[in-house]
Design a protein around this motif. Structure first.
Motif, mmCIF file in Angstrom:
data_model
loop_
_atom_site.group_PDB
_atom_site.id
_atom_site.type_symbol
_atom_site.label_atom_id
_atom_site.label_comp_id
_atom_site.label_asym_id
_atom_site.label_seq_id
_atom_site.Cartn_x
_atom_site.Cartn_y
_atom_site.Cartn_z
ATOM 1 N N ALA A 111 0.824 -1.212 0.000
ATOM 2 C CA ALA A 111 0.000 0.000 0.000
ATOM 3 C C ALA A 111 0.856 1.258 0.000
ATOM 4 C CB ALA A 111 -0.939 -0.008 1.208
ATOM 5 N N VAL A 112 1.898 1.270 0.830
ATOM 6 C CA VAL A 112 2.792 2.427 0.887
ATOM 7 C C VAL A 112 3.514 2.617 -0.440
ATOM 8 C CG1 VAL A 112 4.907 3.304 1.950
ATOM 9 C CG2 VAL A 112 3.093 2.377 3.385
ATOM 10 N N ALA A 113 3.944 1.514 -1.067
ATOM 11 C CA ALA A 113 4.634 1.599 -2.354
ATOM 12 C C ALA A 113 3.741 2.234 -3.422
ATOM 13 C CB ALA A 113 5.084 0.210 -2.798
ATOM 14 N N GLU A 114 2.466 1.870 -3.434
ATOM 15 C CA GLU A 114 1.542 2.447 -4.416
ATOM 16 C C GLU A 114 1.332 3.938 -4.171
ATOM 17 O OE1 GLU A 114 -2.052 0.212 -4.430
ATOM 18 O OE2 GLU A 114 -1.209 -1.397 -5.675
ATOM 19 N N LEU A 115 1.330 4.340 -2.913
ATOM 20 C CA LEU A 115 1.179 5.760 -2.592
ATOM 21 C C LEU A 115 2.422 6.549 -3.011
ATOM 22 C CD1 LEU A 115 -0.440 5.435 0.941
ATOM 23 C CD2 LEU A 115 -1.542 6.371 -1.092
ATOM 24 N N LEU A 116 3.599 5.999 -2.731
ATOM 25 C CA LEU A 116 4.838 6.693 -3.072
ATOM 26 C C LEU A 116 5.044 6.774 -4.582
ATOM 27 C CD1 LEU A 116 7.261 5.251 -0.354
ATOM 28 C CD2 LEU A 116 6.088 7.460 -0.363
ATOM 29 N N ARG A 117 4.590 5.778 -5.311
ATOM 30 C CA ARG A 117 4.733 5.769 -6.771
ATOM 31 C C ARG A 117 3.687 6.643 -7.456
ATOM 32 N NH1 ARG A 117 4.448 -0.167 -8.810
ATOM 33 N NH2 ARG A 117 4.622 0.953 -10.786
ATOM 34 N N GLY A 118 2.647 7.020 -6.720
ATOM 35 C CA GLY A 118 1.590 7.824 -7.316
ATOM 36 C C GLY A 118 0.506 7.004 -7.968
#
Length: 205
Positions: A111-118
Protein backbone atom coordinates in the motif's frame (compact mmCIF):
# COMPACT_ATOMS: atom_id res chain seq x y z
CA UNK A 1 8.26 -8.20 29.92
CA UNK A 2 11.17 -10.34 31.04
CA UNK A 3 14.46 -8.99 32.37
CA UNK A 4 16.89 -9.44 35.27
CA UNK A 5 18.24 -7.11 37.92
CA UNK A 6 21.74 -8.47 37.50
CA UNK A 7 23.35 -10.84 35.06
CA UNK A 8 22.91 -14.38 36.28
CA UNK A 9 19.88 -13.68 38.46
CA UNK A 10 16.54 -15.34 37.72
CA UNK A 11 14.37 -13.37 35.36
CA UNK A 12 11.78 -10.99 36.75
CA UNK A 13 8.45 -11.14 34.97
CA UNK A 14 6.08 -8.21 34.55
CA UNK A 15 2.51 -8.82 33.48
CA UNK A 16 0.97 -5.57 32.27
CA UNK A 17 -2.80 -5.91 32.32
CA UNK A 18 -3.59 -2.18 32.13
CA UNK A 19 -2.09 1.08 30.91
CA UNK A 20 -1.25 2.18 34.44
CA UNK A 21 0.48 -1.13 35.08
CA UNK A 22 2.42 -0.68 31.85
CA UNK A 23 3.85 2.63 33.04
CA UNK A 24 4.70 1.06 36.39
CA UNK A 25 6.57 -1.67 34.52
CA UNK A 26 8.50 0.93 32.57
CA UNK A 27 9.46 2.76 35.75
CA UNK A 28 10.59 -0.43 37.45
CA UNK A 29 12.54 -1.67 34.46
CA UNK A 30 14.34 1.66 34.14
CA UNK A 31 15.71 1.15 37.66
CA UNK A 32 17.38 -2.09 36.70
CA UNK A 33 20.60 -2.92 34.97
CA UNK A 34 19.30 -4.81 31.99
CA UNK A 35 21.45 -7.50 30.46
CA UNK A 36 20.43 -9.00 27.15
CA UNK A 37 23.24 -10.57 25.12
CA UNK A 38 25.54 -7.91 26.55
CA UNK A 39 23.43 -4.94 25.43
CA UNK A 40 20.58 -2.91 26.91
CA UNK A 41 18.30 -3.82 23.99
CA UNK A 42 15.16 -4.32 26.07
CA UNK A 43 15.68 -1.02 27.87
CA UNK A 44 16.00 0.83 24.58
CA UNK A 45 12.88 -0.88 23.23
CA UNK A 46 10.80 0.10 26.26
CA UNK A 47 12.25 3.61 26.20
CA UNK A 48 11.01 4.03 22.63
CA UNK A 49 7.56 2.78 23.57
CA UNK A 50 7.26 5.02 26.62
CA UNK A 51 8.45 8.23 24.99
CA UNK A 52 6.44 10.70 22.94
CA UNK A 53 9.45 12.13 21.09
CA UNK A 54 12.01 10.64 18.74
CA UNK A 55 15.33 9.78 20.33
CA UNK A 56 18.42 11.89 19.68
CA UNK A 57 19.84 9.06 17.57
CA UNK A 58 16.69 8.93 15.44
CA UNK A 59 16.73 12.68 14.88
CA UNK A 60 20.43 12.59 14.02
CA UNK A 61 19.85 9.79 11.53
CA UNK A 62 16.92 11.62 9.95
CA UNK A 63 18.97 14.79 9.60
CA UNK A 64 21.90 12.92 8.06
CA UNK A 65 19.70 11.10 5.54
CA UNK A 66 17.91 14.30 4.52
CA UNK A 67 21.18 16.20 4.14
CA UNK A 68 22.77 13.45 2.03
CA UNK A 69 19.82 13.06 -0.33
CA UNK A 70 19.16 16.78 -0.64
CA UNK A 71 22.83 17.32 -1.57
CA UNK A 72 22.21 15.02 -4.54
CA UNK A 73 19.02 16.82 -5.50
CA UNK A 74 16.82 13.97 -4.29
CA UNK A 75 13.77 14.13 -2.07
CA UNK A 76 13.09 12.36 1.20
CA UNK A 77 9.75 11.00 2.40
CA UNK A 78 9.40 9.85 6.00
CA UNK A 79 6.91 7.00 6.42
CA UNK A 80 5.43 6.81 9.92
CA UNK A 81 4.33 3.26 10.69
CA UNK A 82 2.93 4.11 14.12
CA UNK A 83 -0.18 3.52 16.16
CA UNK A 84 -0.47 6.85 17.94
CA UNK A 85 0.56 10.48 18.07
CA UNK A 86 4.24 11.43 18.28
CA UNK A 87 6.12 14.73 18.35
CA UNK A 88 6.78 16.08 14.84
CA UNK A 89 7.22 19.85 15.28
CA UNK A 90 10.98 19.69 15.85
CA UNK A 91 11.83 17.71 12.70
CA UNK A 92 8.95 17.91 10.21
CA UNK A 93 10.72 20.54 8.10
CA UNK A 94 13.68 18.22 7.41
CA UNK A 95 12.06 15.80 4.92
CA UNK A 96 10.13 16.83 1.83
CA UNK A 97 7.03 14.94 2.92
CA UNK A 98 5.67 12.77 5.71
CA UNK A 99 3.43 9.81 4.93
CA UNK A 100 1.43 8.56 7.90
CA UNK A 101 0.54 4.95 7.20
CA UNK A 102 -0.58 4.15 10.75
CA UNK A 103 -0.42 0.38 11.26
CA UNK A 104 -1.22 -1.05 7.87
CA UNK A 105 -0.81 -4.74 8.56
CA UNK A 106 0.38 -7.48 6.24
CA UNK A 107 -0.17 -5.57 2.99
CA UNK A 108 1.17 -2.31 4.37
CA UNK A 109 4.34 -2.39 2.30
CA UNK A 110 2.43 -2.77 -0.97
CA UNK A 111 0.00 0.00 0.00
CA UNK A 112 2.79 2.43 0.89
CA UNK A 113 4.63 1.60 -2.35
CA UNK A 114 1.54 2.45 -4.42
CA UNK A 115 1.18 5.76 -2.59
CA UNK A 116 4.84 6.69 -3.07
CA UNK A 117 4.73 5.77 -6.77
CA UNK A 118 1.59 7.82 -7.32
CA UNK A 119 -0.51 4.83 -8.34
CA UNK A 120 -2.96 5.77 -5.58
CA UNK A 121 -3.70 9.24 -4.29
CA UNK A 122 -2.98 9.75 -0.55
CA UNK A 123 -6.30 11.28 0.45
CA UNK A 124 -6.57 10.39 4.12
CA UNK A 125 -7.22 12.95 6.85
CA UNK A 126 -5.93 12.97 10.41
CA UNK A 127 -8.44 11.63 12.94
CA UNK A 128 -6.45 13.26 15.75
CA UNK A 129 -4.46 16.42 16.42
CA UNK A 130 -0.66 16.30 16.63
CA UNK A 131 0.45 18.57 19.51
CA UNK A 132 3.63 20.60 19.39
CA UNK A 133 4.79 19.14 22.70
CA UNK A 134 3.51 16.66 25.24
CA UNK A 135 2.93 19.51 27.70
CA UNK A 136 0.25 20.82 25.32
CA UNK A 137 -1.86 17.68 25.74
CA UNK A 138 -4.74 18.48 28.14
CA UNK A 139 -4.25 15.26 30.11
CA UNK A 140 -0.47 15.60 30.45
CA UNK A 141 -0.67 17.08 33.94
CA UNK A 142 -2.75 14.22 35.34
CA UNK A 143 -1.65 11.20 33.30
CA UNK A 144 -0.93 8.42 34.08
CA UNK A 145 -2.24 9.08 37.60
CA UNK A 146 -1.34 9.65 41.22
CA UNK A 147 0.94 9.24 43.02
CA UNK A 148 3.24 10.18 40.15
CA UNK A 149 6.00 7.72 41.05
CA UNK A 150 3.64 4.74 41.29
CA UNK A 151 0.19 5.61 39.81
CA UNK A 152 -2.81 3.95 41.41
CA UNK A 153 -5.69 6.20 40.33
CA UNK A 154 -6.22 8.05 37.05
CA UNK A 155 -8.39 11.15 36.77
CA UNK A 156 -9.93 12.57 33.61
CA UNK A 157 -10.05 16.26 34.43
CA UNK A 158 -10.24 17.62 30.88
CA UNK A 159 -13.98 16.95 30.51
CA UNK A 160 -15.16 17.56 26.94
CA UNK A 161 -12.00 19.51 26.11
CA UNK A 162 -10.08 16.70 24.50
CA UNK A 163 -8.38 16.66 21.12
CA UNK A 164 -9.25 19.48 18.76
CA UNK A 165 -11.91 20.83 21.15
CA UNK A 166 -9.18 21.74 23.60
CA UNK A 167 -6.69 23.11 21.08
CA UNK A 168 -9.20 25.29 19.22
CA UNK A 169 -11.04 26.50 22.33
CA UNK A 170 -7.89 27.58 24.14
CA UNK A 171 -5.92 28.62 21.04
CA UNK A 172 -3.17 26.09 21.61
CA UNK A 173 -0.97 25.73 18.49
CA UNK A 174 -0.59 22.22 17.09
CA UNK A 175 1.92 20.64 14.75
CA UNK A 176 -0.85 19.15 12.60
CA UNK A 177 -4.56 19.82 13.23
CA UNK A 178 -7.42 17.38 13.28
CA UNK A 179 -8.55 16.72 9.70
CA UNK A 180 -5.20 17.65 8.15
CA UNK A 181 -4.10 15.78 5.05
CA UNK A 182 -2.55 16.58 1.68
CA UNK A 183 -2.75 14.78 -1.64
CA UNK A 184 -1.11 14.99 -5.07
CA UNK A 185 -3.33 17.88 -6.07
CA UNK A 186 -4.48 21.12 -4.51
CA UNK A 187 -7.96 22.23 -3.52
CA UNK A 188 -9.17 25.63 -2.45
CA UNK A 189 -12.44 26.65 -0.80
CA UNK A 190 -13.70 30.21 -0.76
CA UNK A 191 -16.81 32.29 -0.02
CA UNK A 192 -18.28 29.61 2.25
CA UNK A 193 -21.51 30.52 4.04
CA UNK A 194 -23.89 28.70 6.37
CA UNK A 195 -27.66 28.80 6.07
CA UNK A 196 -28.01 29.34 9.83
CA UNK A 197 -25.96 30.54 12.80
CA UNK A 198 -27.42 27.74 14.91
CA UNK A 199 -28.06 24.07 14.20
CA UNK A 200 -31.79 23.44 13.84
CA UNK A 201 -31.25 19.90 12.58
CA UNK A 202 -29.89 20.77 9.13
CA UNK A 203 -27.40 23.28 7.75
CA UNK A 204 -26.67 24.05 4.12
CA UNK A 205 -23.13 25.07 3.20
Amino acid sequence: FTTSKEAGNPDTHFRCSSLNTFFICCKEIRKMTLKLTGHNILFQLLRHICLFTLTDNEKELLGAVCSAYHALGKKVVVVLNIGGVIETASWKELPDAILLSWQTGQQGGAAVAELLRGTVNPSGKLPVSYPVSYADVPSSKSFPGIPADLPVNSYYNEGVYIGYRYYTTYDVPVSYPFGYGLSYTRFEYSDLTLSSDSFPGRIDV
